[in-house]
Design an enzyme around this catalytic site. Structure first.
Site, PDB file in Angstrom:
ATOM      1  CG  ASP A 199      -7.167  -4.480   4.010  1.00 22.34           C
ATOM      2  OD1 ASP A 199      -8.193  -4.325   4.686  1.00 22.34           O
ATOM      3  OD2 ASP A 199      -6.770  -3.720   2.903  1.00 22.34           O
TER       4      ASP A 199
ATOM      5  CE  LYS B  45       1.249 -17.822  -2.677  1.00 21.37           C
ATOM      6  NZ  LYS B  45       0.576 -19.157  -2.396  1.00 21.37           N
TER       7      LYS B  45
ATOM      8  CG  ASP C  23     -12.213  -6.613   6.170  1.00 17.72           C
ATOM      9  OD1 ASP C  23     -11.965  -6.056   7.284  1.00 17.72           O
ATOM     10  OD2 ASP C  23     -12.910  -5.821   5.437  1.00 17.72           O
TER      11      ASP C  23
ATOM     12  CG  ASP D 234      -1.987 -20.066  -0.634  1.00 16.44           C
ATOM     13  OD1 ASP D 234      -1.247 -19.888   0.238  1.00 16.44           O
ATOM     14  OD2 ASP D 234      -1.876 -20.760  -1.581  1.00 16.44           O
TER      15      ASP D 234
ATOM     16  CE1 TYR E  36      -3.002  -2.939   0.181  1.00 17.91           C
ATOM     17  CE2 TYR E  36      -3.854  -1.967   2.252  1.00 17.91           C
ATOM     18  CZ  TYR E  36      -3.875  -2.987   1.204  1.00 17.91           C
ATOM     19  OH  TYR E  36      -4.961  -3.856   1.102  1.00 17.91           O
TER      20      TYR E  36
END
Ligand code: NAD
Length: 379
Positions: free
Chosen positions: A252, A196, A256, A228, A149
């Protein structure tokens, strides 16, 4: 001890939920001998109305002088037509950047009393830590000021290609992992680092830093999961997790996902923490900004029906992470749990309990008062 708290009630239901949160803090102060002094500050829509700016300079400067910041919520329809840089939500970004808070802590916990608010089946919710009772209690520590970001981004000359960059420096990773380890030390002492690393070089650096940082925390069990797989495990068996530490992007998404498992938005607290105020301090006591995850809920503002528990639990996080008052933090969480046990429900969580639970509808004020009453003998 005396602590100074920057108080930013904000807009809509913000002031309504912050009031019971400070009353609970005052009750904790009375019982424990600690003193909480509040510095009330304006930010968001109310600040736009009185000063023309969502985050007046004086607010940020005063907040920086305090030990921690407790915020209600900002925003509302009356400010929605303003240009982006003048919108109330700008105050949140300005406060986070100005206070240098780099780790976002999002607990996701399913209180057993609100079992039916979670879409998962009982057999999925049973964890080794929950003594066979359906539920989960995890904390996601998300890096907040780096990674994809904030990395370099751009377009090719013809606009037909675009790129974003995931870049992390050793010290950025180290400080957020340390926040994760410190959090794990106060919980069940398990830290899962999500990355990852089978594909991304930046993730491989996270693992190198973790190999060093983990040596400082021999009591914490460190594990790794690819993102994942982590997304799948959160749905398959959320009870296996204690603390998850991860990058900005992965955090992020996963936070959620986790909060969707935990029922009403009105129940969930959050913390964004920064550097220790005193770098020589032996214990990690970060500056922090604490807020319920919900917004200003203009549809229910002024009706005494907002759920104050997310704000009250945010105050508990402040005691734990910024002030190191674990006993007092836990006392607030136990009192909240006792209020739910007693069948008290604000409207957003009514009807989400077990069929047998006798429920009494409580307003914002009444729920706050019940938590204070139930705090007795807990400290
Ligand atoms: P919201 O979280 O304010 O409300 C979403 C829904 O949840 C509404 O139906 C509301 O009534 C309900 N709700 C929220 N908090 C509740 C509580 N404590 N008790 C009971 N019900 C609750 O999100 P929104 O409607 O998308 O946004 C409203 C305003 O808040 C907007 O201006 C938005 O920009 C702002 N906002 C601020 C923050 C913040 O200050 N951190 C976060 C999100 C949204």
């Amino acid at each position: 001890m005396t602590y100074s708290i920057a108080l930013v009630p904000g807009d809509g239901i913000g002031p309504e939920v912050i009031k019971p949160a400070t009353e609970v803090l005052d009750a904790v102060g009375d019982a424990s001998g600690h003193v909480f002094n509040y510095v009330e500050l304006e930010a968001g829509g109310c600040a736009i109305d009185s000063t023309g700016e969502p985050l007046p300079k004086e607010t940020l400067e005063a907040a920086k002088q305090c030990d921690a910041l407790l915020l209600g919520a900002v925003g509302g329809p009356q400010w929605e037509t303003l240009p982006g840089h003048l919108r109330p939500e700008r105050a949140l970004l300005g406060l986070r950047a100005g206070l240098g808070v780099f780790a976002n802590l999002r607990p996701a916990k399913l209180p057993p009393q609100l079992r039916s608010a979670c879409p998962l089946k009982d057999d999925v919710l049973i964890s080794s830590d929950s003594e066979g009772k359906p539920g989960f209690d995890l904390l996601i520590v998300r890096e907040l000021t780096g990674g994809l970001y904030f990395g370099e981004r751009g377009r090719s000359a013809d606009g037909k290609a675009a790129f974003d960059t995931e870049r992390y420096a050793w010290d950025e990773i180290e400080r957020v992992l340390r926040a994760g380890y410190e959090a794990a030390m106060g919980r069940r002492k398990k830290l899962c680092i999500v990355d990852k690393a089978n594909v991304l070089e930046s993730s491989r650096l996270w693992r190198e830093v973790a190999a060093v940082a983990s040596k400082e925390y021999p009591d914490v069990e460190t594990s790794f999961l690819y993102v994942d797989n982590a997304a799948m495990q959160l749905i398959r068996a959320p009870g296996q997790f204690d603390v998850i530490a991860t990058s900005n992007l992965f955090g992020d998404i996963l936070s959620d996902e986790a909060s969707a498992l935990a029922g009403s938005i009105g129940m969930l607290p959050s913390a964004s923490i920064g550097s220790p105020r005193d770098s020589l301090a032996k214990d990690f006591r970060p500056m922090g900004m604490y807020e319920p995850i919900h917004g200003s809920a203009p549809d229910i503002a002024g009706k005494n029906i907002a759920n104050p528990l997310g704000a009250i639990l945010s105050a508990a996080m402040m005691l734990r992470y910024s002030f190191g008052l674990e006993t007092e933090a836990r006392a607030i969480e136990d009192a909240v749990s006792a209020a739910l046990d007693a069948g008290l429900r604000t409207l957003d969580i009514a009807g989400k309990g077990r069929a047998t639970a006798r429920e009494t509808i409580a307003g914002t004020r009444e729920m706050g008062e019940a938590v204070i009453t139930l705090l007795e003998n807990k400290i």
